[in-house]
Write a protein that holds these residues in place. Sequence first.
Motif, PDB file in Angstrom:
ATOM      1  N   PRO A 144      51.386  38.052  43.159  1.00  0.00           N
ATOM      2  CA  PRO A 144      51.347  37.715  44.583  1.00  0.00           C
ATOM      3  C   PRO A 144      49.960  37.401  45.111  1.00  0.00           C
ATOM      4  N   THR A 145      48.896  37.790  44.374  1.00  0.00           N
ATOM      5  CA  THR A 145      47.550  37.485  44.860  1.00  0.00           C
ATOM      6  C   THR A 145      47.185  36.024  44.641  1.00  0.00           C
ATOM      7  N   ARG A 146      48.015  35.277  43.910  1.00  0.00           N
ATOM      8  CA  ARG A 146      47.826  33.821  43.744  1.00  0.00           C
ATOM      9  C   ARG A 146      48.733  33.120  44.744  1.00  0.00           C
ATOM     10  N   VAL A 147      48.140  32.517  45.717  1.00  0.00           N
ATOM     11  CA  VAL A 147      48.899  31.859  46.778  1.00  0.00           C
ATOM     12  C   VAL A 147      48.776  30.355  46.572  1.00  0.00           C
ATOM     13  N   THR A 148      49.823  29.754  46.003  1.00  0.00           N
ATOM     14  CA  THR A 148      49.828  28.313  45.749  1.00  0.00           C
ATOM     15  C   THR A 148      50.450  27.611  46.949  1.00  0.00           C
ATOM     16  N   THR A 175      43.304  35.683  46.479  1.00  0.00           N
ATOM     17  CA  THR A 175      42.649  36.832  47.084  1.00  0.00           C
ATOM     18  C   THR A 175      42.040  37.676  45.970  1.00  0.00           C
ATOM     19  N   ASN A 176      40.978  38.399  46.300  1.00  0.00           N
ATOM     20  CA  ASN A 176      40.330  39.269  45.323  1.00  0.00           C
ATOM     21  C   ASN A 176      39.963  40.585  45.983  1.00  0.00           C
ATOM     22  N   ILE A 177      39.292  41.465  45.263  1.00  0.00           N
ATOM     23  CA  ILE A 177      39.007  42.792  45.813  1.00  0.00           C
ATOM     24  C   ILE A 177      37.985  42.733  46.935  1.00  0.00           C
ATOM     25  N   GLY A 178      37.391  41.571  47.171  1.00  0.00           N
ATOM     26  CA  GLY A 178      36.460  41.424  48.283  1.00  0.00           C
ATOM     27  C   GLY A 178      37.062  40.731  49.491  1.00  0.00           C
ATOM     28  N   PHE A 207      41.094  48.876  46.410  1.00  0.00           N
ATOM     29  CA  PHE A 207      40.722  47.477  46.558  1.00  0.00           C
ATOM     30  C   PHE A 207      41.847  46.541  46.110  1.00  0.00           C
ATOM     31  N   VAL A 208      42.537  46.915  45.040  1.00  0.00           N
ATOM     32  CA  VAL A 208      43.647  46.073  44.580  1.00  0.00           C
ATOM     33  C   VAL A 208      44.776  46.081  45.612  1.00  0.00           C
ATOM     34  N   GLN A 209      45.036  47.254  46.222  1.00  0.00           N
ATOM     35  CA  GLN A 209      46.053  47.316  47.267  1.00  0.00           C
ATOM     36  C   GLN A 209      45.696  46.383  48.421  1.00  0.00           C
ATOM     37  N   HIS A 210      44.435  46.406  48.847  1.00  0.00           N
ATOM     38  CA  HIS A 210      44.006  45.524  49.933  1.00  0.00           C
ATOM     39  C   HIS A 210      44.101  44.057  49.522  1.00  0.00           C
ATOM     40  N   GLN A 211      43.789  43.779  48.249  1.00  0.00           N
ATOM     41  CA  GLN A 211      43.884  42.415  47.735  1.00  0.00           C
ATOM     42  C   GLN A 211      45.314  41.885  47.839  1.00  0.00           C
ATOM     43  N   VAL A 212      46.273  42.710  47.421  1.00  0.00           N
ATOM     44  CA  VAL A 212      47.677  42.307  47.489  1.00  0.00           C
ATOM     45  C   VAL A 212      48.115  42.171  48.950  1.00  0.00           C
ATOM     46  N   GLU A 213      47.711  43.117  49.788  1.00  0.00           N
ATOM     47  CA  GLU A 213      48.077  43.069  51.201  1.00  0.00           C
ATOM     48  C   GLU A 213      47.578  41.791  51.851  1.00  0.00           C
ATOM     49  N   ALA A 214      46.356  41.376  51.519  1.00  0.00           N
ATOM     50  CA  ALA A 214      45.800  40.152  52.098  1.00  0.00           C
ATOM     51  C   ALA A 214      46.643  38.942  51.718  1.00  0.00           C
TER      52      ALA A 214
END
Length: 917
Positions: A707-711, A749-752, A638-645
Amino acid sequence: MNQSAPEAKLPSIGDYYSATQLRADRWSALREAAESLTRHGHTGKRGAKLVAEAEALLVALDPIERYWAFPGYTAFSHMKRMLGARTIPEFAFAARRVARALATGAYRRRAVPLTTGDADADVLDDDASLSPSDRALGRPYFEVIIVDHVSDAQEKWLRSSLLAMRRPEDNFAYEAVVVPSLEDALIGILFNHNVQAVVVRPGLALKSLNKLKILNNYLSRFGEEEDVDALEPGDYGPETCRLIAKVRPELDTYLVTDRSAEDIAGLDLGGCRRVFYNQEDFLELHLNILRGVNRRYKTPFFTALKEYSKQPTGVFHAMPISRGKSITRSHWIQDMGEFYGANIFLAETSATSGGLDSLLEPRGPIKEAQEFASRAFGSRQTFFATNGTSTCNKIVVQALVSPGDIVLVDRDCHKSHHYGMVLAGANVVYMESYPLDRYSMYGAVPLHEIKGKLLALKAAGKLDRVRMVLLTNCTFDGIVYNVERVMEECLAIKKNLVFLWDEAWFAFARYGPTYRQRTGMNAANVLRERLRSPEHAKAYEIQQKKLEGADDETLLKTRLLPPPDARVRVYATQSTHKTLTSLRQGSMIHVNDQDFKGEVEQSFHEAYMTHTSTSPNYQIIASLDVGRRQVELEGFEFVQHQVEAAMGVRRAVATHPLLKKYFRILTAGDMIPEEYRESGVTSYYDAELGWSDQWDIWTRDEFVLDPTRVTLAVGGTGYDGDTFKTRILMEKHGIQINKTSRNTVLFMTNIGTTRSSVAYLIEVLVEIARDLDELLDDASKMEKLGFERRVRSLVEQVPPLPDFSRFHDAFRSAGDTPEGDIRRAFFLAYDEDNCDYLDLDGSLRDALEEGRELVSAGFIIPYPPGFPILVPGQVISREILAFMRALDVSEIHGYRPDLGLRVFNDAALESAAEKHV
């Protein structure tokens, strides 16, 4: 084979951030190519082109499929032969079934036939339509990697021998995939998120023959840290186990070896759960694999709560809603029961009613659930909380800090920390984060600032009073500390310093190998091991001789080593509900404190009792238990998908010509000054250079950007952040976000988060940009000038962020150090006779111009940015006044527009100064 055709339709391999995304897209494209071949045939110019497309896609997939049990490399090779023989209907059928099964996860629930002759070939593919209850009835599926360099025939024997041990009564279903080398094992566990166990056999090789760059990027993470080339063949197996534990500590490993027990006993085998000595006991191996997965699958409290809900009970305690009786008997609130369902009420009970466990004095399933969470997050003790991380922060501070203790605090941290300082009676030293004036936000506290404050307190003879360093990691905007280095260097100055890392937004980080190295618990475990090593003791002695008599300036510039007898004392508070699966306000406190048992346990228990409800919500506790199970079994995926998103959003905005006109995603170069980026990397993605090596950045730099924080900088649209969030994103498009600044909005982005969600966000941004284009096309000259003026105001005319001024002398101890007694100032303001209200644009401004010293009587917290710009006892500076006057936000907590800013009057300050003396 012609590889240019599919590349024209799909991004090139270099455009993909992960091989997982590449695999999904290539299978989807292969299905389309196969279906086109079915319609148009494989002859003629068009047919030849379609065949070349399919062949190129198979070439791209070939090295990837070796790491997955479905469809399996044997089946994949058969598909290649089918295309080579031009048996198109059979090839198309197989491609369609594989693509569909991968998209829906059907292969996890049942066997998926790939040949038209199979009896159940006509079974419906759409497993995605299954209800949650139907899915819950199925056996969870996982995959096992067997590491052994064997022939094709031996590989088939290994797989079939292990899989033959499976029984209908097994709780889980699994398939096996065989890889030949240590490096392939590492690629497999980082690439294949289905893997839950690894069996390491004595015949494995060292190097991978797989040369696909996107896969070998995974190996680059360990190139500098691990000298695997120097290994002897007999060490390949143990080293594989150790590295797997380092990369993915949640996985179970099993070592099959022909070395003696004495040899193996002295080796580091990581998390190896069982060693098999030169035997082929496949049944025992099978049972151990299932037992290991079940160890992580168990949810003691959730299971107990489910069992409780099934019991027939007569309710005679003070909870009418228990068992849903007050609802089912009602004529007016039946809709509540229908909306929530029966189970939530059947499971509603109290700790005093018996049958379950108490959160305040856990002895049963709650205690066991917390122990499981401790294992999952790498702590020594873990405590659940049902009223958020705000309360967790106060518990830790109250447990560890006594009145008069000095605490170094990140000034723009969450308000719960400031209130915690009030409750504990701490003398606070506020540390300054580096400002990002252009975006109206702060970064993080540089290490030289932390060390400088500690060295100043040491010089003043106050180091014995310094108790704790409190920092936010990661910050709301995604700035992440080099946690290990911060603690190392601070412990070099004071060897028993306590660290509280507020990881409210970082609970997921444990399950990303890149992220994990910058979490409090991981750094604590690494430090504990390092401090015990002879190598560290020797390095410390050498440095001490070199630094003998060194001044503070030298110490600030030197990477200091802690003494071998330093005490590792680390606490981390996490909002499980913010970044993992938990009901609202479900949080955890993780402890890794060598002195917890001897010094802190009793006071921690008292603080926990002080702040924890005697009637905690059992549904929240159960969700924490289940959330822990999820991350131990699929957190990595889920974390991998979160980062990919998130990376997908970055790439889309960076490359879309219309989006680039009005928007820009802030990069590490924008949010982290150059002196804190040793790697020199400014961005995770560059339209010309492609993807940067994230592992290198996270290993070296003082600060990194999550990278999961997109400002997203939105100043170019003419809208301020709050307006863009409310009027454009939420009201018009139904997109919800948490945080804005004057000219930015933050997407997390998050794990969902799904790829569909990312696609919708990009569509919305494109629509907004297109609307702006059309608006400006039709605008008059004056309207265009007005738009340009708004943009300049948002992008260029941004008020500078004020620094913390200082505490007034009435709330400070003697000396030149900056600590202040925030508690005395806070409670002094309870008496209204001690306070006056001054208008920002009138009496307050005039008083400052006259040279009067004005002191805030409370917390002033504008939203955004959401941190206190004034705290009780703080002197009001001209810079703070200018910042407040420039704010155009809708709410400022602590400020009364009808009355003005509350300040202490002179009489109150004189009285406070006299009492202080």
